[in-house]
Design an enzyme around this catalytic site. Structure first.
Site, PDB file in Angstrom:
ATOM      1  N   TYR A  73      17.310  29.717   8.560  1.00 43.00           N
ATOM      2  CA  TYR A  73      15.947  30.408   9.242  1.00 43.00           C
ATOM      3  C   TYR A  73      15.642  30.897  10.744  1.00 43.00           C
ATOM      4  O   TYR A  73      16.153  29.633  11.472  1.00 43.00           O
ATOM      5  CB  TYR A  73      14.511  29.962   8.387  1.00 43.00           C
ATOM      6  CG  TYR A  73      14.448  29.852   6.937  1.00 43.00           C
ATOM      7  CD1 TYR A  73      14.691  31.728   6.358  1.00 43.00           C
ATOM      8  CD2 TYR A  73      14.192  28.786   6.230  1.00 43.00           C
ATOM      9  CE1 TYR A  73      13.964  31.755   5.010  1.00 43.00           C
ATOM     10  CE2 TYR A  73      13.829  29.173   4.698  1.00 43.00           C
ATOM     11  CZ  TYR A  73      14.450  30.712   4.116  1.00 43.00           C
ATOM     12  OH  TYR A  73      13.763  30.434   2.890  1.00 43.00           O
TER      13      TYR A  73
ATOM     14  N   LYS B 232       0.753  -1.184   0.073  1.00 40.84           N
ATOM     15  CA  LYS B 232       0.238  -0.057   0.090  1.00 40.84           C
ATOM     16  C   LYS B 232       0.941   1.268  -0.369  1.00 40.84           C
ATOM     17  O   LYS B 232       2.449   1.492   0.489  1.00 40.84           O
ATOM     18  CB  LYS B 232      -0.697  -0.134   1.096  1.00 40.84           C
ATOM     19  CG  LYS B 232      -0.062   0.411   2.381  1.00 40.84           C
ATOM     20  CD  LYS B 232      -1.131  -0.637   3.826  1.00 40.84           C
ATOM     21  CE  LYS B 232      -0.501  -0.054   4.860  1.00 40.84           C
ATOM     22  NZ  LYS B 232      -0.815  -0.401   5.560  1.00 40.84           N
TER      23      LYS B 232
HETATM   24  C1  LIG Z   1      -0.585  -2.255   6.865  1.00 35.14           C
HETATM   25  C2  LIG Z   1      -1.010  -3.301   7.598  1.00 35.14           C
HETATM   26  C3  LIG Z   1       0.175  -3.933   7.154  1.00 35.14           C
HETATM   27  C4  LIG Z   1       1.341  -3.795   7.287  1.00 35.14           C
HETATM   28  O1  LIG Z   1       1.742  -3.215   8.187  1.00 35.14           O
HETATM   29  P1  LIG Z   1       3.697  -3.531   8.715  1.00 35.14           P
HETATM   30  O2  LIG Z   1       3.645  -3.054   9.823  1.00 35.14           O
HETATM   31  O3  LIG Z   1       4.328  -2.229   8.037  1.00 35.14           O
HETATM   32  O4  LIG Z   1       4.198  -4.801   8.622  1.00 35.14           O
HETATM   33  C5  LIG Z   1      -0.636  -5.224   7.879  1.00 35.14           C
HETATM   34  N1  LIG Z   1      -1.745  -5.243   7.633  1.00 35.14           N
HETATM   35  C6  LIG Z   1      -2.520  -4.606   8.173  1.00 35.14           C
HETATM   36  C7  LIG Z   1      -4.542  -4.704   7.558  1.00 35.14           C
HETATM   37  C8  LIG Z   1      -2.267  -2.953   7.269  1.00 35.14           C
HETATM   38  O5  LIG Z   1      -3.237  -2.049   7.192  1.00 35.14           O
END
Ligand SMILES: *Cc1c(COP(=O)(O)O)cnc(C)c1O
Length: 373
Positions: free
Chosen positions: A266, A45
């Site tokens: 800055y 994702k």
């Molecule tokens: C993002 C997500 C994962 C992966 O999580 P990590 O901590 O990056 O391994 C797995 N399951 C769900 C439902 C998620 O939202």
């Protein structure tokens, strides 16, 4: 990997992100070893946590990964274009307006509620077919998934409610898996087991990267790591078994020596306490370097840490390189995170987590991909 015009631009890029695909593959294999005999899906994702979904998915597929998780429908559609065969789970589920696109792209929704299950079931019956789905049971995140009341209804009426739905995965998600000492882990494990006992048999998945590290009890049939594949440390304790897969560097554009009492950047928030050598590199908050690392974080040159001097600005960040030998020169690269500085170290300096560091890297940060050696 790069298109020709991109390669040219990359030669001039002030900041770059080197994604080590062989390390991603090795981390996938490590996860498989730890999870075995459970299967391991790749969570890609958010553009594979900012690394680039296509090259990452391709590398994972070459290592035998045949199941992926994305969050959004759009991400699933984009992944389907490059992975015609893979099982692609969409965590956002199947809101009514997305059902036709999910079906057209052969995406597997993670159904998050009884109404979503009803919609998916209705679509299957209309098509006189069976449609695959995962079903998300809420065991304590209280975010997405069937709450306990809906679970009870589904359990009592599963024949009717799941008509036309082939459940390929019962899943849930841990709230505190980065902390092996948290009581939440066992509590959610118990609730998940109780839920599974109430439902028709199908493969089950509870764990992301953190749960992968919590041992066999947490693995069930499938584990779904994201951050571990990208080299992040899934736990807040102990050594990280995963290899650095992303190295973020920026080029030094200019150096100067300033007298004691002079300030940098800055707000003039850094004051030289001695004759100080400053190196300014071409990356700033517009590239994803958090402004909160101003006067807090470090870069590194040749394994030596160099503190951020003054505020991070939009396109530039300055470093105190007084103690660096040999002194750095224009064109040299400063590592922001990678082999010397762990993702978790820069994240801590920025007041956030490695996940947000990776997913905040902007499009301006040029990605290059290291293929097999
Ligand atoms: C993002 C997500 C994962 C992966 O999580 P990590 O901590 O990056 O391994 C797995 N399951 C769900 C439902 C998620 O939202």
């Amino acid at each position: 990997m790069d298109r020709p015009n991109e390669t040219k631009a990359n030669e001039f890029a002030a900041m770059r992100l080197c994604v080590r695909l062989p390390a991603v593959v090795e981390n996938y294999r490590t996860a498989k070893r730890m999870a075995g005999p459970a299967a391991v899906a790749g969570v890609v994702k958010a553009d594979a946590y900012g690394l680039g979904m296509r090259p990452v998915a391709r590398a994972l597929a070459s290592a035998g990964c045949d199941s992926f998780f994305v969050a959004r429908l759009e991400e699933g559609i984009a992944l389907r274009l490059v992975s015609p065969e893979a099982r692609i789970f969409v965590l956002d589920g199947a809101p009514a307006e997305t059902v036709p696109a999910l079906i057209a792209n052969q995406l597997t929704p993670v159904l998050n509620s009884l109404p979503e299950i009803a919609g998916w079931s209705a679509a299957a019956r209309t098509m006189r077919t069976e449609l695959d789905a995962a079903v998300h049971i809420d065991t304590g995140m209280n975010r997405l998934g069937l709450p306990s009341g809906e679970l009870a209804l589904l359990s009592a009426e599963h024949k009717h409610r799941l008509a036309g739905v082939r459940v390929v995965l019962w899943m849930s998600h841990l709230a505190c898996s980065d902390d092996p000492a948290s009581k939440m882990n066992r509590r959610q494990l118990d609730r998940f087991r109780t839920a599974l006992a109430m439902l028709p048999p199908a493969p089950a998945a509870l764990s992301a990267s953190g749960g992968l590290m919590l041992g066999k009890d947490y693995h069930f049939d499938l584990v779904r790591p994201g951050i571990a594949l990208y080299g992040g440390h899934p736990l807040n304790v102990g050594p990280n078994p995963f290899k650095t897969a992303v190295v973020c560097t920026a080029r030094i554009m200019q150096t100067r020596t300033i007298a004691a009492g002079e300030t940098v950047g800055y707000g003039a928030t850094f004051t030289a306490g001695r004759t100080t050598k400053i190196a300014t590199a071409g990356l700033g908050y517009a590239d994803g370097l958090f402004r909160s690392v101003s006067n807090a974080g470090c870069g590194a040159v040749g394994g030596t840490r160099i503190p951020v001097a003054g505020r991070v600005s939009m396109d530039l960040a300055s470093f105190d390189v007084t103690d660096l030998t040999p002194p750095p020169a224009t064109g040299m690269e400063i590592e922001l995170f990678g082999d010397t500085i762990a993702l978790e170290e820069i994240a801590k300096a920025a007041g956030t987590i490695g996940y947000e560091i990776l997913t905040s890297l902007s499009r301006r940060a040029k990605r290059t991909y290291e293929e097999n050696p």
